[in-house]
Enzyme design. Structure first.
Site, PDB file in Angstrom:
ATOM      1  N   ARG A 147       0.860  -1.182   0.000  1.00 39.59           N
ATOM      2  CA  ARG A 147       0.000   0.000   0.000  1.00 39.59           C
ATOM      3  C   ARG A 147       0.898   1.234   0.000  1.00 39.59           C
ATOM      4  O   ARG A 147       1.857   1.283   0.780  1.00 39.59           O
ATOM      5  CB  ARG A 147      -0.876  -0.028   1.253  1.00 39.59           C
ATOM      6  CG  ARG A 147      -1.901   1.067   1.294  1.00 39.59           C
ATOM      7  CD  ARG A 147      -2.642   1.070   2.615  1.00 39.59           C
ATOM      8  NE  ARG A 147      -2.070   2.050   3.509  1.00 39.59           N
ATOM      9  CZ  ARG A 147      -2.723   2.624   4.524  1.00 39.59           C
ATOM     10  NH1 ARG A 147      -3.972   2.270   4.780  1.00 39.59           N
ATOM     11  NH2 ARG A 147      -2.144   3.500   5.290  1.00 39.59           N
ATOM     12  N   TYR A 159      -3.159  11.831   6.270  1.00 39.79           N
ATOM     13  CA  TYR A 159      -3.413  10.477   6.762  1.00 39.79           C
ATOM     14  C   TYR A 159      -2.527   9.459   6.035  1.00 39.79           C
ATOM     15  O   TYR A 159      -2.390   9.521   4.815  1.00 39.79           O
ATOM     16  CB  TYR A 159      -4.887  10.084   6.527  1.00 39.79           C
ATOM     17  CG  TYR A 159      -5.047   8.603   6.548  1.00 39.79           C
ATOM     18  CD1 TYR A 159      -5.110   7.939   7.766  1.00 39.79           C
ATOM     19  CD2 TYR A 159      -5.007   7.850   5.384  1.00 39.79           C
ATOM     20  CE1 TYR A 159      -5.163   6.561   7.802  1.00 39.79           C
ATOM     21  CE2 TYR A 159      -5.060   6.484   5.416  1.00 39.79           C
ATOM     22  CZ  TYR A 159      -5.142   5.844   6.628  1.00 39.79           C
ATOM     23  OH  TYR A 159      -5.176   4.490   6.673  1.00 39.79           O
ATOM     24  N   ASP A 210      -5.018   3.866  -0.058  1.00 42.03           N
ATOM     25  CA  ASP A 210      -6.142   4.121   0.853  1.00 42.03           C
ATOM     26  C   ASP A 210      -6.539   5.593   0.759  1.00 42.03           C
ATOM     27  O   ASP A 210      -5.738   6.481   1.047  1.00 42.03           O
ATOM     28  CB  ASP A 210      -5.699   3.777   2.278  1.00 42.03           C
ATOM     29  CG  ASP A 210      -6.852   3.767   3.259  1.00 42.03           C
ATOM     30  OD1 ASP A 210      -7.958   4.209   2.893  1.00 42.03           O
ATOM     31  OD2 ASP A 210      -6.640   3.311   4.404  1.00 42.03           O
ATOM     32  N   HIS A 212      -9.175   6.803   2.424  1.00 39.14           N
ATOM     33  CA  HIS A 212      -9.652   7.109   3.774  1.00 39.14           C
ATOM     34  C   HIS A 212     -10.886   8.017   3.776  1.00 39.14           C
ATOM     35  O   HIS A 212     -10.947   8.995   4.533  1.00 39.14           O
ATOM     36  CB  HIS A 212      -8.523   7.701   4.640  1.00 39.14           C
ATOM     37  CG  HIS A 212      -8.493   7.107   6.003  1.00 39.14           C
ATOM     38  ND1 HIS A 212      -8.876   7.788   7.124  1.00 39.14           N
ATOM     39  CD2 HIS A 212      -8.165   5.875   6.424  1.00 39.14           C
ATOM     40  CE1 HIS A 212      -8.768   7.016   8.171  1.00 39.14           C
ATOM     41  NE2 HIS A 212      -8.336   5.846   7.777  1.00 39.14           N
ATOM     42  N   GLU A 236      -8.877   2.073  -1.823  1.00 43.04           N
ATOM     43  CA  GLU A 236      -9.610   1.749  -0.577  1.00 43.04           C
ATOM     44  C   GLU A 236     -10.425   2.928  -0.068  1.00 43.04           C
ATOM     45  O   GLU A 236      -9.949   4.071  -0.092  1.00 43.04           O
ATOM     46  CB  GLU A 236      -8.564   1.347   0.458  1.00 43.04           C
ATOM     47  CG  GLU A 236      -9.114   1.011   1.821  1.00 43.04           C
ATOM     48  CD  GLU A 236      -7.982   0.543   2.735  1.00 43.04           C
ATOM     49  OE1 GLU A 236      -7.041  -0.103   2.235  1.00 43.04           O
ATOM     50  OE2 GLU A 236      -8.038   0.846   3.930  1.00 43.04           O
ATOM     51  N   GLU A 262     -13.534  -1.337   6.508  1.00 39.52           N
ATOM     52  CA  GLU A 262     -12.883  -1.412   7.817  1.00 39.52           C
ATOM     53  C   GLU A 262     -13.746  -0.828   8.934  1.00 39.52           C
ATOM     54  O   GLU A 262     -13.560  -1.178  10.086  1.00 39.52           O
ATOM     55  CB  GLU A 262     -11.496  -0.761   7.779  1.00 39.52           C
ATOM     56  CG  GLU A 262     -11.516   0.727   7.546  1.00 39.52           C
ATOM     57  CD  GLU A 262     -10.110   1.318   7.443  1.00 39.52           C
ATOM     58  OE1 GLU A 262      -9.280   0.761   6.723  1.00 39.52           O
ATOM     59  OE2 GLU A 262      -9.853   2.335   8.101  1.00 39.52           O
ATOM     60  N   ARG A 283     -13.507  -5.369   3.409  1.00 40.19           N
ATOM     61  CA  ARG A 283     -12.386  -5.282   4.350  1.00 40.19           C
ATOM     62  C   ARG A 283     -12.823  -5.396   5.811  1.00 40.19           C
ATOM     63  O   ARG A 283     -12.168  -4.891   6.711  1.00 40.19           O
ATOM     64  CB  ARG A 283     -11.581  -4.007   4.103  1.00 40.19           C
ATOM     65  CG  ARG A 283     -11.019  -3.941   2.686  1.00 40.19           C
ATOM     66  CD  ARG A 283     -10.000  -2.839   2.498  1.00 40.19           C
ATOM     67  NE  ARG A 283      -8.886  -2.985   3.409  1.00 40.19           N
ATOM     68  CZ  ARG A 283      -8.700  -2.278   4.526  1.00 40.19           C
ATOM     69  NH1 ARG A 283      -9.573  -1.346   4.872  1.00 40.19           N
ATOM     70  NH2 ARG A 283      -7.674  -2.498   5.291  1.00 40.19           N
ATOM     71  N   GLU A 339      -4.315  -7.224   5.215  1.00 35.41           N
ATOM     72  CA  GLU A 339      -3.429  -6.117   5.606  1.00 35.41           C
ATOM     73  C   GLU A 339      -2.535  -6.577   6.761  1.00 35.41           C
ATOM     74  O   GLU A 339      -2.988  -7.270   7.671  1.00 35.41           O
ATOM     75  CB  GLU A 339      -4.265  -4.916   6.059  1.00 35.41           C
ATOM     76  CG  GLU A 339      -3.433  -3.705   6.423  1.00 35.41           C
ATOM     77  CD  GLU A 339      -4.300  -2.508   6.846  1.00 35.41           C
ATOM     78  OE1 GLU A 339      -5.469  -2.719   7.228  1.00 35.41           O
ATOM     79  OE2 GLU A 339      -3.792  -1.377   6.797  1.00 35.41           O
ATOM     80  N   TRP A 402     -11.737  12.152   7.786  1.00 32.44           N
ATOM     81  CA  TRP A 402     -10.268  12.038   7.857  1.00 32.44           C
ATOM     82  C   TRP A 402      -9.836  10.684   7.332  1.00 32.44           C
ATOM     83  O   TRP A 402     -10.623   9.768   7.257  1.00 32.44           O
ATOM     84  CB  TRP A 402      -9.733  12.233   9.275  1.00 32.44           C
ATOM     85  CG  TRP A 402      -9.943  11.071  10.177  1.00 32.44           C
ATOM     86  CD1 TRP A 402     -11.069  10.798  10.902  1.00 32.44           C
ATOM     87  CD2 TRP A 402      -9.021  10.010  10.470  1.00 32.44           C
ATOM     88  NE1 TRP A 402     -10.900   9.650  11.616  1.00 32.44           N
ATOM     89  CE2 TRP A 402      -9.661   9.141  11.383  1.00 32.44           C
ATOM     90  CE3 TRP A 402      -7.713   9.718  10.049  1.00 32.44           C
ATOM     91  CZ2 TRP A 402      -9.055   7.971  11.873  1.00 32.44           C
ATOM     92  CZ3 TRP A 402      -7.116   8.576  10.542  1.00 32.44           C
ATOM     93  CH2 TRP A 402      -7.780   7.719  11.444  1.00 32.44           C
TER      94      TRP A 402
END
Ligand code: GCO
Ligand code: MG
Length: 402
Positions: A147, A159, A210, A212, A236, A262, A283, A339, A402
Site C-alpha cells: 500500500r 493520513y 487508501d 480514507h 480503498e 474497515e 475489508r 493487511e 479524515w
C-alpha cells in the site's frame, strides 16, 4: 463444560488494546480482541457490565447460540461497540473450541483453501522519492503487495504518512490532532506518485492505495480513472460508505477495483455493496464485525458476488485479532489479501503468538485454538492512556472526513 470466569483486560504496550479472556471450569482459556481505536473503554464497559454476567455458567461450546443471545438479546442491534464486544466473545469461544478439539481453528472452518495468507505492507513517506525507498524495503522483505501513501505538496499531516514509517499509528494525545485537507491537491498529486512507483517496480507488484473516505463519488470516479494506467489492486475507502448506492456512480466510471469495509460492523453495512457488485474487496474484520462467526457470513455472501476478502489489519487490531483473521483467511474460498502492519516488540511480548511471516505471507498457527494468548502480568505493566484519532478540516475550517 461451563464458563467459570471472563476477564476484560485493558493494556497499552505503546497503544491501547482491550482483550477478553474466557476461562472454563476445567481451566481451558480463550481470548478475543475487543479493541475499538479511540473508544476502547466503551467496549470494555459494555463487556464488563452487560456481557460478562451473561457468560458465567454458560456452555462455551454453544458459539452460535451465545452470538444470537448477545445480538438479539440486547434489542439494540449492531454498532461498533456492541459488535466488537460480541466479536470478542465469539473469538474466545472459537479459541476454546479449537483447544478442546485439539485442532487449529482453521481446521474447524473447513481446513486450508491455500498454503498461506498473502499480505500487503505499508509504504509511506512524505515525498515520492522517499516512498520509492519504502516500497523497496517491503519488496526486499518478500512482500508481493504494498500500500502506498505519500504527503501531498502544500498539506501537512496527511493520513497514512507517519513519523515512524514502520509503525503507523493514527491515535495521538487525549485531544484529537487537526490537519488541513485539499481534495484538488490530492487528486492532482496521487496519479504522479503511482506513475513513478509502477515505473520503478514493474507490473508484478500489487499496489494499493487508501483514500480514507475523503472524496465524493464523482471525485472518486476521477481518481479511479486517473489511476487506471498503473493497474492498482485496489483503491480503498474512496468515499464514506453510509450511502451504499453512491458507489454506483464510481463504478460506472472506472475499472480501478474498490475495497471497502474497515468501519463496517455487520453484513447489513455491505449487503447492497456486495449484491450489486459495487465493490471488489470487503475489508471487514474479526474484531469490528462480530467475530469469526459473523465475518464468515459476510465473506460467504461476498463469495456469491465475486467479491473477495481484504481484511483490515492495522496495528490497532491486536495480535489476537490478527491470529483469528489468519484462520479465516486461510480457509475461505474467496480470500483476496490481508493487511499486515507488524506490531511493536512490546505489543508482541504482551500477546505471545505462533503465527509467522515468511516470504510475503503470514502462516496461521498450527497449535490447537487460535495460537495466541495474553500475558496478563506483562499487560498489567502498561496502563491505559487516553488516545484520540485525528480530525481533518478544509482550509475554511469545515470539518471533513479524515
Ligand atoms: C487502514 C486504516 C487504518 C485506520 C485505523 C483506525 O487501512 O489500515 O485506514 O489506518 O485508520 O485502523 O483506527
Ligand atoms: Mg484503511
Amino acid at each position: 463444560m461451563r464458563i467459570a470466569d471472563a476477564r476484560v483486560i485493558v493494556t497499552s504496550p505503546g497503544r491501547n488494546f482491550v482483550t477478553l479472556k474466557i476461562v472454563t471450569a476445567d481451566g481451558v482459556t480463550g481470548v478475543g480482541d475487543a479493541t475499538l481505536n479511540g473508544r476502547e473503554l466503551a467496549v470494555a464497559a459494555y463487556l464488563t457490565e452487560h456481557v460478562v454476567p451473561l457468560l458465567i455458567g454458560r456452555d462455551p461450546a454453544r458459539i452460535e447460540d451465545t452470538w444470537q443471545l448477545l445480538y438479539k438479546g440486547a434489542y439494540w442491534r449492531r454498532g461498533p461497540v456492541t459488535m466488537s464486544a460480541i466479536a470478542a466473545v465469539d473469538t474466545a469461544l472459537w479459541d476454546i473450541k479449537g483447544k478442546v478439539a485439539g485442532l487449529p481453528v482453521y481446521q474447524l472452518l473447513g481446513g486450508r483453501s491455500r498454503e498461506a495468507v498473502t499480505v500487503y505492507g505499508h509504504a509511506n513517506a512524505e515525498t515520492v522519492d522517499d516512498v520509492l525507498g519504502e516500497v523497496a524495503h517491503y519488496v526486499d522483505h518478500g512482500y508481493r503487495a504494498v500500500r502506498v501513501q505519500t504527503g501531498v505538496p502544500g498539506l501537512t499531516g496527511v493520513y497514512g504518512v507517519s513519523r515512524d514509517p514502520r509503525h503507523y499509528e493514527p491515535a495521538g494525545g487525549a485531544v484529537p490532532a487537526e490537519s488541513v485537507w485539499s481534495t484538488p491537491r490530492y487528486l492532482e498529486h496521487t496519479p504522479r506518485v503511482f506513475e513513478k512507483v509502477r515505473a520503478e517496480f514493474g507490473p508484478d507488484l500489487m499496489l494499493l492505495h487508501d483514500v480514507h473516505h475523503r472524496l465524493t463519488p464523482i471525485e472518486a470516479a476521477r481518481l479511479g480513472r486517473s489511476l487506471e494506467p498503473y493497474a492498482l489492486t485496489w483503491m480503498e475507502d474512496p468515499v464514506p460508505a453510509e450511502l451504499q448506492e453512491g458507489f454506483r456512480l464510481i463504478r460506472s466510471h472506472t475499472t480501478t477495483p474498490i475495497a471497502v469495509g474497515e468501519v463496517f460492523n455487520s453484513i447489513w453495512d455491505c449487503q447492497q455493496l456486495i449484491t450489486e457488485q459495487l465493490i471488489d474487496y470487503v475489508r471487514t474484520t474479526v474484531v469490528h464485525a462480530g467475530g469469526i462467526s459473523h465475518l464468515r457470513r459476510i465473506f460467504d455472501l461476498a463469495n456469491l458476488y465475486h467479491v473477495r476478502s481484504g481484511s483490515h489489519g492495522a496495528t490497532d487490531l491486536s495480535p489476537v485479532c490478527l491470529a483469528a483473521a489468519l484462520h479465516v483467511d486461510v480457509s475461505i474460498p474467496n480470500f483476496g489479501l490481508q493487511e499486515y502492519m507488524a506490531h511493536t516488540a512490546e505489543t508482541d511480548a504482551v500477546f505471545p503468538h505462533t503465527y509467522r511471516f515468511a516470504g510475503g505471507m503470514l502462516h496461521p498457527s498450527e497449535e490447537p485454538g487460535l495460537g495466541v494468548d495474553i500475558d496478563e502480568e506483562a499487560a498489567a505493566r502498561y496502563p491505559y492512556r487516553a488516545a484520540a484519532l485525528p480530525v481533518n478540516r478544509l482550509a475554511d475550517g469545515t470539518l471533513h472526513s479524515w
